[in-house]
Scaffold this active site. Sequence first.
Site, PDB file in Angstrom:
ATOM      1  N   ARG A   1     -77.834  76.062   2.949  1.00  0.00           N
ATOM      2  CA  ARG A   1     -77.572  76.057   1.513  1.00  0.00           C
ATOM      3  C   ARG A   1     -77.364  77.471   1.013  1.00  0.00           C
ATOM      4  O   ARG A   1     -78.274  78.303   1.069  1.00  0.00           O
ATOM      5  CB  ARG A   1     -78.752  75.402   0.767  1.00  0.00           C
ATOM      6  CG  ARG A   1     -78.813  73.907   0.926  1.00  0.00           C
ATOM      7  CD  ARG A   1     -80.018  73.318   0.191  1.00  0.00           C
ATOM      8  NE  ARG A   1     -80.072  73.669  -1.237  1.00  0.00           N
ATOM      9  CZ  ARG A   1     -80.928  73.122  -2.086  1.00  0.00           C
ATOM     10  NH1 ARG A   1     -81.787  72.200  -1.671  1.00  0.00           N
ATOM     11  NH2 ARG A   1     -80.913  73.483  -3.352  1.00  0.00           N
TER      12      ARG A   1
ATOM     13  N   ARG B   1     -86.256  78.884   3.855  1.00  0.00           N
ATOM     14  CA  ARG B   1     -85.485  77.652   4.041  1.00  0.00           C
ATOM     15  C   ARG B   1     -83.998  77.971   4.235  1.00  0.00           C
ATOM     16  O   ARG B   1     -83.311  77.319   5.000  1.00  0.00           O
ATOM     17  CB  ARG B   1     -85.677  76.733   2.821  1.00  0.00           C
ATOM     18  CG  ARG B   1     -85.004  75.366   2.979  1.00  0.00           C
ATOM     19  CD  ARG B   1     -85.419  74.414   1.880  1.00  0.00           C
ATOM     20  NE  ARG B   1     -84.696  74.654   0.625  1.00  0.00           N
ATOM     21  CZ  ARG B   1     -84.905  73.958  -0.499  1.00  0.00           C
ATOM     22  NH1 ARG B   1     -85.808  72.998  -0.537  1.00  0.00           N
ATOM     23  NH2 ARG B   1     -84.207  74.226  -1.590  1.00  0.00           N
TER      24      ARG B   1
ATOM     25  N   ARG C   1     -83.802  67.024 -15.136  1.00  0.00           N
ATOM     26  CA  ARG C   1     -83.945  68.473 -15.204  1.00  0.00           C
ATOM     27  C   ARG C   1     -83.723  69.014 -16.614  1.00  0.00           C
ATOM     28  O   ARG C   1     -83.800  70.230 -16.821  1.00  0.00           O
ATOM     29  CB  ARG C   1     -82.934  69.118 -14.263  1.00  0.00           C
ATOM     30  CG  ARG C   1     -83.554  69.599 -12.932  1.00  0.00           C
ATOM     31  CD  ARG C   1     -82.433  70.262 -12.175  1.00  0.00           C
ATOM     32  NE  ARG C   1     -82.796  71.112 -11.083  1.00  0.00           N
ATOM     33  CZ  ARG C   1     -82.987  70.713  -9.822  1.00  0.00           C
ATOM     34  NH1 ARG C   1     -82.993  69.442  -9.524  1.00  0.00           N
ATOM     35  NH2 ARG C   1     -83.204  71.593  -8.870  1.00  0.00           N
TER      36      ARG C   1
ATOM     37  N   LYS D   1     -90.797  69.103  -3.288  1.00  0.00           N
ATOM     38  CA  LYS D   1     -90.489  67.746  -3.780  1.00  0.00           C
ATOM     39  C   LYS D   1     -89.857  66.878  -2.687  1.00  0.00           C
ATOM     40  O   LYS D   1     -90.289  65.749  -2.469  1.00  0.00           O
ATOM     41  CB  LYS D   1     -89.534  67.818  -4.994  1.00  0.00           C
ATOM     42  CG  LYS D   1     -90.099  68.611  -6.169  1.00  0.00           C
ATOM     43  CD  LYS D   1     -89.177  68.559  -7.389  1.00  0.00           C
ATOM     44  CE  LYS D   1     -87.827  69.225  -7.204  1.00  0.00           C
ATOM     45  NZ  LYS D   1     -87.862  70.695  -7.034  1.00  0.00           N
TER      46      LYS D   1
ATOM     47  N   ARG E   1     -82.194  80.232 -10.487  1.00  0.00           N
ATOM     48  CA  ARG E   1     -82.672  78.837 -10.471  1.00  0.00           C
ATOM     49  C   ARG E   1     -84.067  78.743 -11.091  1.00  0.00           C
ATOM     50  O   ARG E   1     -84.372  77.776 -11.804  1.00  0.00           O
ATOM     51  CB  ARG E   1     -82.671  78.291  -9.033  1.00  0.00           C
ATOM     52  CG  ARG E   1     -81.254  78.049  -8.501  1.00  0.00           C
ATOM     53  CD  ARG E   1     -81.211  77.938  -6.999  1.00  0.00           C
ATOM     54  NE  ARG E   1     -81.868  76.742  -6.482  1.00  0.00           N
ATOM     55  CZ  ARG E   1     -82.238  76.588  -5.212  1.00  0.00           C
ATOM     56  NH1 ARG E   1     -82.051  77.560  -4.327  1.00  0.00           N
ATOM     57  NH2 ARG E   1     -82.801  75.468  -4.821  1.00  0.00           N
TER      58      ARG E   1
HETATM   59  O1  C5P Z   1     -82.781  69.441  -6.544  1.00  0.00           O
HETATM   60  P1  C5P Z   1     -82.096  70.523  -5.777  1.00  0.00           P
HETATM   61  O2  C5P Z   1     -82.835  71.817  -5.816  1.00  0.00           O
HETATM   62  O3  C5P Z   1     -81.708  70.122  -4.400  1.00  0.00           O
HETATM   63  O4  C5P Z   1     -80.727  70.784  -6.551  1.00  0.00           O
HETATM   64  C1  C5P Z   1     -79.808  71.756  -6.102  1.00  0.00           C
HETATM   65  C2  C5P Z   1     -78.895  72.153  -7.237  1.00  0.00           C
HETATM   66  O5  C5P Z   1     -78.188  71.007  -7.722  1.00  0.00           O
HETATM   67  C3  C5P Z   1     -79.593  72.713  -8.459  1.00  0.00           C
HETATM   68  O6  C5P Z   1     -79.908  74.091  -8.313  1.00  0.00           O
HETATM   69  C4  C5P Z   1     -78.530  72.492  -9.517  1.00  0.00           C
HETATM   70  O7  C5P Z   1     -77.478  73.420  -9.408  1.00  0.00           O
HETATM   71  C5  C5P Z   1     -77.983  71.113  -9.122  1.00  0.00           C
HETATM   72  N1  C5P Z   1     -78.686  70.038  -9.825  1.00  0.00           N
HETATM   73  C6  C5P Z   1     -78.410  69.833 -11.184  1.00  0.00           C
HETATM   74  N2  C5P Z   1     -79.051  68.843 -11.880  1.00  0.00           N
HETATM   75  C7  C5P Z   1     -79.936  68.039 -11.276  1.00  0.00           C
HETATM   76  C8  C5P Z   1     -80.232  68.213  -9.904  1.00  0.00           C
HETATM   77  C9  C5P Z   1     -79.592  69.244  -9.203  1.00  0.00           C
HETATM   78  O8  C5P Z   1     -77.602  70.563 -11.755  1.00  0.00           O
HETATM   79  N3  C5P Z   1     -80.564  67.082 -11.983  1.00  0.00           N
HETATM   80 MG    MG Z   2     -85.030  69.166  -2.937  1.00  0.00          MG
END
Ligand code: C5P
Ligand code: MG
Length: 191
Positions: free
Chosen positions: A134, A128, A89, A14, A146
Site C-alpha cells: 500500500r 506494514r 468515517r 481494525k 491520514r
Molecule cells: O480503512 P482503510 O485504512 O483501509 O482505508 C484506506 C483509505 O481508503 C483511507 O485512507 C481513505 O483514503 C479511503 N477510505 C475512505 N472512506 C472510507 C474508508 C476508506 O475515503 N470510509
Molecule cells: Mg484496515
Amino acid sequence: MINLILFGPPGSGKGTQAKKLVEKYNLLHISTGDLFRYEMGNDTPLGKEAKSYIEKGELVPDSVTVGMLRNKVEANPDVAGYIFDGFPRTIPQSEALDALMEEKGTAVSQLIMLDVPDEEIVKRLLERGKTSGRKDDMDEGIIRNRIEVYKSETSPVFDFYQEKGKAKKVNGVGEIEQIFERLCSEIDALV
Ligand code: C5P
Ligand code: MG
C-alpha cells in the site's frame, strides 16, 4: 442482529481484529478500504476515482463510499450481522449507515474504538508498508495526513454514537490476543 462498527485510527488493528471476530461471532466483515483496493486492483471507474484520494491519504467523497457500502450490504442480506471496518468515517456516513440499518429493520449495536497513540500508529503503518504494497503506508507524510483526517473528520463519529449510548473505547495497544479478549468482553456484554 449484531452490527458492530470497529472504529479507530488507521493502523489501530481494525482489520486484524475483524478477521478474528467474524470467526467467533459469525458476522460479515465489510472493510470499505478493502473494497476500494479491490476496485483499484481491477482498474474500475470507481477504483480510479478512489485512487486519487487514497494515494493522498484523503477521504473519498461520502456519496461514493456510501453507495459502495450499500451495494455490499444489499448483496449480503442473510447474515447474522455486520462488522463495519473503516466505515463510517464522517458524520454524513454515520447518518447514512443508521438510515440503511433502519431500512433493513435493524440498527448499529455498538461502536468499539481501538485506542492507539499517534506515534505507535506511524510506527505500525511504516512497518506494514514494507509488505502491504500500500503506497499510503509507505510515506510518513501521507500517514500523518491520514491521522489528521482521522482527527478532524472521523473522530466526531465516536461522539455521534456516544450520544446514543453506543460507543465504547478499548485499549488497542498490546498483544493481538489480549486486544481480542478486550473486544470480546464488550461484545459479550451486548448479547
Ligand atoms: O480503512 P482503510 O485504512 O483501509 O482505508 C484506506 C483509505 O481508503 C483511507 O485512507 C481513505 O483514503 C479511503 N477510505 C475512505 N472512506 C472510507 C474508508 C476508506 O475515503 N470510509
Ligand atoms: Mg484496515
